[in-house]
Design a protein around this motif. Structure first.
Motif, PDB file in Angstrom:
ATOM      1  N   UNK A   1       0.854  -1.175   0.000  1.00 40.06           N
ATOM      2  CA  UNK A   1       0.000   0.000   0.000  1.00 40.06           C
ATOM      3  C   UNK A   1       0.899   1.237   0.000  1.00 40.06           C
ATOM      4  N   UNK A   2       0.600   2.172  -0.844  1.00 42.54           N
ATOM      5  CA  UNK A   2       1.406   3.384  -0.952  1.00 42.54           C
ATOM      6  C   UNK A   2       1.227   4.254   0.293  1.00 42.54           C
ATOM      7  N   UNK A   3       2.190   5.121   0.484  1.00 40.69           N
ATOM      8  CA  UNK A   3       2.164   6.004   1.647  1.00 40.69           C
ATOM      9  C   UNK A   3       0.918   6.880   1.641  1.00 40.69           C
ATOM     10  N   UNK A   4       0.527   7.372   0.487  1.00 41.23           N
ATOM     11  CA  UNK A   4      -0.644   8.243   0.406  1.00 41.23           C
ATOM     12  C   UNK A   4      -1.913   7.494   0.803  1.00 41.23           C
ATOM     13  N   UNK A   6      -2.066   4.934   2.921  1.00 43.56           N
ATOM     14  CA  UNK A   6      -2.021   4.744   4.385  1.00 43.56           C
ATOM     15  C   UNK A   6      -2.403   6.037   5.096  1.00 43.56           C
ATOM     16  N   UNK A   7      -1.918   7.155   4.597  1.00 44.97           N
ATOM     17  CA  UNK A   7      -2.248   8.439   5.213  1.00 44.97           C
ATOM     18  C   UNK A   7      -3.740   8.740   5.086  1.00 44.97           C
ATOM     19  N   UNK A   8      -4.294   8.501   3.924  1.00 49.66           N
ATOM     20  CA  UNK A   8      -5.729   8.747   3.725  1.00 49.66           C
ATOM     21  C   UNK A   8      -6.577   7.827   4.595  1.00 49.66           C
ATOM     22  N   UNK A  10      -5.685   6.501   7.444  1.00 47.29           N
ATOM     23  CA  UNK A  10      -5.536   6.967   8.830  1.00 47.29           C
ATOM     24  C   UNK A  10      -6.407   8.193   9.077  1.00 47.29           C
ATOM     25  N   UNK A  11      -6.388   9.155   8.159  1.00 49.65           N
ATOM     26  CA  UNK A  11      -7.203  10.352   8.315  1.00 49.65           C
ATOM     27  C   UNK A  11      -8.695  10.027   8.300  1.00 49.65           C
ATOM     28  N   UNK A  12      -9.090   9.077   7.482  1.00 47.25           N
ATOM     29  CA  UNK A  12     -10.486   8.662   7.442  1.00 47.25           C
ATOM     30  C   UNK A  12     -10.926   8.101   8.794  1.00 47.25           C
ATOM     31  N   UNK A  13     -10.101   7.242   9.368  1.00 44.28           N
ATOM     32  CA  UNK A  13     -10.450   6.668  10.675  1.00 44.28           C
ATOM     33  C   UNK A  13     -10.457   7.725  11.777  1.00 44.28           C
ATOM     34  N   UNK A  14      -9.506   8.643  11.728  1.00 45.57           N
ATOM     35  CA  UNK A  14      -9.467   9.709  12.738  1.00 45.57           C
ATOM     36  C   UNK A  14     -10.690  10.611  12.620  1.00 45.57           C
ATOM     37  N   UNK A  15     -11.058  10.973  11.399  1.00 53.92           N
ATOM     38  CA  UNK A  15     -12.239  11.822  11.211  1.00 53.92           C
ATOM     39  C   UNK A  15     -13.518  11.114  11.648  1.00 53.92           C
ATOM     40  N   UNK A  16     -13.623   9.832  11.335  1.00 60.31           N
ATOM     41  CA  UNK A  16     -14.776   9.053  11.764  1.00 60.31           C
ATOM     42  C   UNK A  16     -14.850   8.975  13.287  1.00 60.31           C
TER      43      UNK A  16
END
Length: 139
Positions: A1-4, A6-8, A10-16
């Motif tokens: 999985x590309x870094x972008x 993984x970052x997206x 992570x941000x999705x889970x944090x926002x949720x």
């Protein structure tokens, strides 16, 4: 999985998670705090699988995935365990009526240990790096 990706993710889970916390705090829902923490549990489960995979690869002695020593990987596992234990204690404290019997200090103990050990680890890495690259002619 590309870094972008993984970052997206992570941000999705944090926002949720933040949306769930806002709904719970505003009393829009009566969800259990364990349900509110589901995005964090998902992230922690993936993180645990990754840490265990790294440890297994290191112990197997096969293909070298990274040059991280086994002590550092075990430190990651300990930090994960302290973080998850804090989350579980926090959910239990918020959900039930143990607030009368359980002091907040006991809930925060794993977090205090994690932050203290993390600070000591950072200090150790900084001092070790300073000693390794110290040039005596600088004095």
């Amino acid at each position: 999985m590309a870094v972008i990706h993984r970052a997206l993710f992570t941000w999705l889970l944090v926002m949720l998670f933040l949306v769930f916390v806002a709904l719970r705090v505003d009393l829009k829902t009566q969800w259990s705090w364990f349900v509110v923490f589901v995005p964090i549990w998902i992230y922690d489960s993936i993180l645990l699988l990754y840490i265990l995979y790294q440890i297994a690869q290191h112990l197997k002695g096969g293909r070298v995935v990274s040059n991280i020593p086994i002590q550092r990987k075990l430190w990651y596992l300990l930090a994960w365990a302290l973080k998850v234990s804090f989350q579980v204690l926090l959910c239990v404290y918020q959900d039930s009526s143990v607030k009368d019997r359980m002091r907040l200090f006991y809930v925060l103990t794993p977090l205090i240990c994690l932050l203290s050990l993390g600070s000591l680890d950072v200090l150790y890495v900084l001092v070790r790096g300073r000693l390794r690259y110290h040039d005596p002619s600088d004095m």
